[in-house]
Design a protein around this motif. Structure first.
Motif, PDB file in Angstrom:
ATOM      1  N   TYR A  87       1.098  18.259 -43.418  1.00 45.32           N
ATOM      2  CA  TYR A  87       0.838  18.566 -44.986  1.00 45.32           C
ATOM      3  C   TYR A  87       2.122  18.942 -45.334  1.00 45.32           C
ATOM      4  CZ  TYR A  87      -4.016  19.047 -43.505  1.00 45.32           C
ATOM      5  OH  TYR A  87      -5.220  18.884 -42.832  1.00 45.32           O
ATOM      6  N   GLN A  88       2.295  18.620 -46.648  1.00 43.03           N
ATOM      7  CA  GLN A  88       3.671  18.812 -47.511  1.00 43.03           C
ATOM      8  C   GLN A  88       3.080  18.859 -48.663  1.00 43.03           C
ATOM      9  OE1 GLN A  88       7.491  17.147 -46.501  1.00 43.03           O
ATOM     10  NE2 GLN A  88       7.371  16.212 -48.617  1.00 43.03           N
ATOM     11  N   ALA A  89       3.016  20.237 -49.343  1.00 44.33           N
ATOM     12  CA  ALA A  89       2.680  20.399 -50.812  1.00 44.33           C
ATOM     13  C   ALA A  89       1.232  19.667 -50.991  1.00 44.33           C
ATOM     14  CB  ALA A  89       3.614  19.667 -51.744  1.00 44.33           C
ATOM     15  N   ASN A  90       1.097  18.885 -51.846  1.00 43.86           N
ATOM     16  CA  ASN A  90      -0.403  18.055 -52.083  1.00 43.86           C
ATOM     17  C   ASN A  90      -0.480  16.997 -51.175  1.00 43.86           C
ATOM     18  OD1 ASN A  90       1.522  16.997 -53.757  1.00 43.86           O
ATOM     19  ND2 ASN A  90      -0.500  16.292 -55.291  1.00 43.86           N
ATOM     20  N   TRP A  91       0.314  16.603 -50.432  1.00 42.95           N
ATOM     21  CA  TRP A  91       0.121  15.309 -49.628  1.00 42.95           C
ATOM     22  C   TRP A  91      -0.261  15.807 -48.271  1.00 42.95           C
ATOM     23  CZ3 TRP A  91       0.188  10.545 -51.030  1.00 42.95           C
ATOM     24  CH2 TRP A  91       0.745  10.226 -52.233  1.00 42.95           C
ATOM     25  N   GLY A  92      -1.094  14.967 -47.639  1.00 45.01           N
ATOM     26  CA  GLY A  92      -1.301  15.072 -46.072  1.00 45.01           C
ATOM     27  C   GLY A  92      -1.169  13.805 -45.733  1.00 45.01           C
ATOM     28  N   ARG A  93      -0.725  13.497 -44.174  1.00 49.06           N
ATOM     29  CA  ARG A  93      -0.695  12.332 -43.794  1.00 49.06           C
ATOM     30  C   ARG A  93      -0.873  12.539 -42.006  1.00 49.06           C
ATOM     31  NH1 ARG A  93       5.957  11.741 -43.012  1.00 49.06           N
ATOM     32  NH2 ARG A  93       6.307  13.131 -41.459  1.00 49.06           N
ATOM     33  N   CYS A  94      -1.258  11.232 -41.501  1.00 44.37           N
ATOM     34  CA  CYS A  94      -1.501  11.211 -40.085  1.00 44.37           C
ATOM     35  C   CYS A  94      -1.299   9.835 -39.591  1.00 44.37           C
ATOM     36  CB  CYS A  94      -3.150  11.488 -39.747  1.00 44.37           C
ATOM     37  SG  CYS A  94      -3.254  11.910 -38.098  1.00 44.37           S
ATOM     38  N   TRP A  95      -0.665   9.651 -38.565  1.00 42.73           N
ATOM     39  CA  TRP A  95      -0.021   8.199 -37.827  1.00 42.73           C
ATOM     40  C   TRP A  95      -1.599   8.180 -36.771  1.00 42.73           C
ATOM     41  CZ3 TRP A  95       0.420   7.099 -32.909  1.00 42.73           C
ATOM     42  CH2 TRP A  95       1.085   5.901 -32.329  1.00 42.73           C
ATOM     43  N   PHE A  96      -1.574   6.470 -36.870  1.00 46.11           N
ATOM     44  CA  PHE A  96      -2.632   6.068 -35.827  1.00 46.11           C
ATOM     45  C   PHE A  96      -2.180   4.790 -35.050  1.00 46.11           C
ATOM     46  CE2 PHE A  96      -5.262   8.749 -38.525  1.00 46.11           C
ATOM     47  CZ  PHE A  96      -6.089   9.264 -37.590  1.00 46.11           C
ATOM     48  N   ASP A  97      -2.600   4.381 -33.931  1.00 51.58           N
ATOM     49  CA  ASP A  97      -2.614   3.354 -33.410  1.00 51.58           C
ATOM     50  C   ASP A  97      -4.210   2.718 -33.253  1.00 51.58           C
ATOM     51  OD1 ASP A  97      -3.133   0.971 -31.445  1.00 51.58           O
ATOM     52  OD2 ASP A  97      -1.566   1.902 -30.039  1.00 51.58           O
ATOM     53  N   LEU A  98      -4.492   2.088 -34.184  1.00 49.92           N
ATOM     54  CA  LEU A  98      -5.898   1.548 -34.329  1.00 49.92           C
ATOM     55  C   LEU A  98      -6.432   0.898 -33.340  1.00 49.92           C
ATOM     56  CD1 LEU A  98      -6.409   1.182 -38.284  1.00 49.92           C
ATOM     57  CD2 LEU A  98      -6.786   3.373 -36.768  1.00 49.92           C
ATOM     58  N   GLY A  99      -5.441   0.273 -32.333  1.00 48.82           N
ATOM     59  CA  GLY A  99      -5.786  -0.603 -31.408  1.00 48.82           C
ATOM     60  C   GLY A  99      -6.696  -1.851 -31.780  1.00 48.82           C
ATOM     61  N   THR A 100      -7.681  -2.120 -31.056  1.00 49.05           N
ATOM     62  CA  THR A 100      -8.465  -3.433 -31.483  1.00 49.05           C
ATOM     63  C   THR A 100      -9.527  -2.834 -32.456  1.00 49.05           C
ATOM     64  OG1 THR A 100      -9.502  -3.087 -29.393  1.00 49.05           O
ATOM     65  CG2 THR A 100      -7.779  -4.672 -29.327  1.00 49.05           C
ATOM     66  N   SER A 101      -9.889  -1.961 -32.902  1.00 48.78           N
ATOM     67  CA  SER A 101     -10.943  -1.318 -33.610  1.00 48.78           C
ATOM     68  C   SER A 101     -11.011  -2.417 -34.926  1.00 48.78           C
ATOM     69  CB  SER A 101     -10.685   0.086 -33.815  1.00 48.78           C
ATOM     70  OG  SER A 101      -9.671   0.482 -34.837  1.00 48.78           O
ATOM     71  N   ASP A 102     -12.095  -2.636 -35.388  1.00 51.35           N
ATOM     72  CA  ASP A 102     -12.111  -3.458 -36.638  1.00 51.35           C
ATOM     73  C   ASP A 102     -12.261  -2.766 -37.907  1.00 51.35           C
ATOM     74  OD1 ASP A 102     -12.612  -6.039 -35.233  1.00 51.35           O
ATOM     75  OD2 ASP A 102     -14.584  -4.991 -34.559  1.00 51.35           O
ATOM     76  N   ALA A 103     -11.801  -3.531 -38.859  1.00 55.97           N
ATOM     77  CA  ALA A 103     -11.735  -2.895 -40.213  1.00 55.97           C
ATOM     78  C   ALA A 103     -12.640  -2.124 -40.385  1.00 55.97           C
ATOM     79  CB  ALA A 103     -11.459  -4.133 -41.217  1.00 55.97           C
ATOM     80  N   ILE A 104     -13.844  -2.402 -40.196  1.00 53.82           N
ATOM     81  CA  ILE A 104     -15.183  -1.514 -40.469  1.00 53.82           C
ATOM     82  C   ILE A 104     -14.831  -0.215 -40.368  1.00 53.82           C
ATOM     83  CG2 ILE A 104     -16.264  -1.710 -38.274  1.00 53.82           C
ATOM     84  CD1 ILE A 104     -19.030  -1.722 -39.723  1.00 53.82           C
ATOM     85  N   ALA A 105     -13.896   0.293 -39.433  1.00 54.26           N
ATOM     86  CA  ALA A 105     -13.636   1.486 -39.418  1.00 54.26           C
ATOM     87  C   ALA A 105     -12.726   2.224 -40.579  1.00 54.26           C
ATOM     88  CB  ALA A 105     -12.442   1.701 -37.944  1.00 54.26           C
ATOM     89  N   ILE A 106     -11.813   1.434 -41.179  1.00 52.30           N
ATOM     90  CA  ILE A 106     -11.503   2.015 -42.433  1.00 52.30           C
ATOM     91  C   ILE A 106     -12.529   2.012 -43.488  1.00 52.30           C
ATOM     92  CG2 ILE A 106      -9.641   1.354 -44.211  1.00 52.30           C
ATOM     93  CD1 ILE A 106      -8.184  -0.050 -41.766  1.00 52.30           C
ATOM     94  N   ASP A 107     -13.283   1.155 -43.674  1.00 53.88           N
ATOM     95  CA  ASP A 107     -14.416   1.300 -44.553  1.00 53.88           C
ATOM     96  C   ASP A 107     -15.323   2.631 -44.385  1.00 53.88           C
ATOM     97  OD1 ASP A 107     -14.712  -0.734 -46.238  1.00 53.88           O
ATOM     98  OD2 ASP A 107     -15.297  -2.074 -44.878  1.00 53.88           O
ATOM     99  N   VAL A 108     -15.634   2.954 -43.144  1.00 58.17           N
ATOM    100  CA  VAL A 108     -16.264   4.340 -42.598  1.00 58.17           C
ATOM    101  C   VAL A 108     -15.400   5.370 -43.158  1.00 58.17           C
ATOM    102  CG1 VAL A 108     -17.251   5.659 -40.910  1.00 58.17           C
ATOM    103  CG2 VAL A 108     -17.464   3.042 -41.100  1.00 58.17           C
ATOM    104  N   LEU A 109     -14.056   5.305 -42.663  1.00 57.10           N
ATOM    105  CA  LEU A 109     -13.114   6.442 -43.271  1.00 57.10           C
ATOM    106  C   LEU A 109     -13.186   6.542 -44.554  1.00 57.10           C
ATOM    107  CD1 LEU A 109     -11.109   8.665 -42.287  1.00 57.10           C
ATOM    108  CD2 LEU A 109      -9.374   6.856 -42.607  1.00 57.10           C
TER     109      LEU A 109
END
Length: 149
Positions: A87-109
């Protein structure tokens, strides 16, 4: 909550969240639990678009035959790594290696974050990929987070 996409590499992607205000410790906990849960499901292969037998069946799933063969024949869809949430002020971030997971994962998130924003934590934007000009990413973040999972 706006959802924006920038340069996207599923094996090296940052997720950026812009909050309406600096998030409280409780709000940070909500965000981190959501991302941890999402990653855990991904690490277990939960976001496999080749094996959506129930979704594809439609609304009537009573007495549906679930095929182990179809599930076994689908390609693995596993997330590989997750960094620590920062976190930094009004921002948050996180890094990922999504591997072979499908784009449906991003819809769910995105769906989960939209609801979280409505109920608990005011989120202005979710930015998927790219960099934040005000908050540079470390050069060797992949090596830095390799042991987090």
């Amino acid at each position: 909550m706006q959802v924006q996409f920038r340069e996207f590499n599923p094996f090296d992607v940052w997720f950026w969240i812009e909050f309406s205000t600096t998030p409280s410790p409780q709000e940070q906990q909500y965000i981190e639990e959501l991302f941890d849960s999402w990653f855990f499901l991904g690490k277990l292969g939960g976001f496999n678009a080749e094996n959506l037998q129930i979704q594809e069946e439609g609304l009537e799933i009573s007495y549906m035959d679930y095929s182990d063969r179809v599930a076994d024949d689908s390609m693995l869809a596993l997330m590989h790594n997750m960094g620590e949430f920062e976190y930094q002020a009004n921002w948050g971030r996180c890094w990922f290696d999504l591997g072979t997971s499908d784009a449906i994962a991003i819809d769910v998130l995105a769906n989960a974050l939209r609801q979280l924003s409505l109920d608990y934590v005011a989120i202005e934007r979710l930015i998927i990929g790219g960099q934040n000009e005000d908050w540079p990413i470390p050069e060797s973040h992949e090596a830095q987070f390799a042991d987090y999972n």
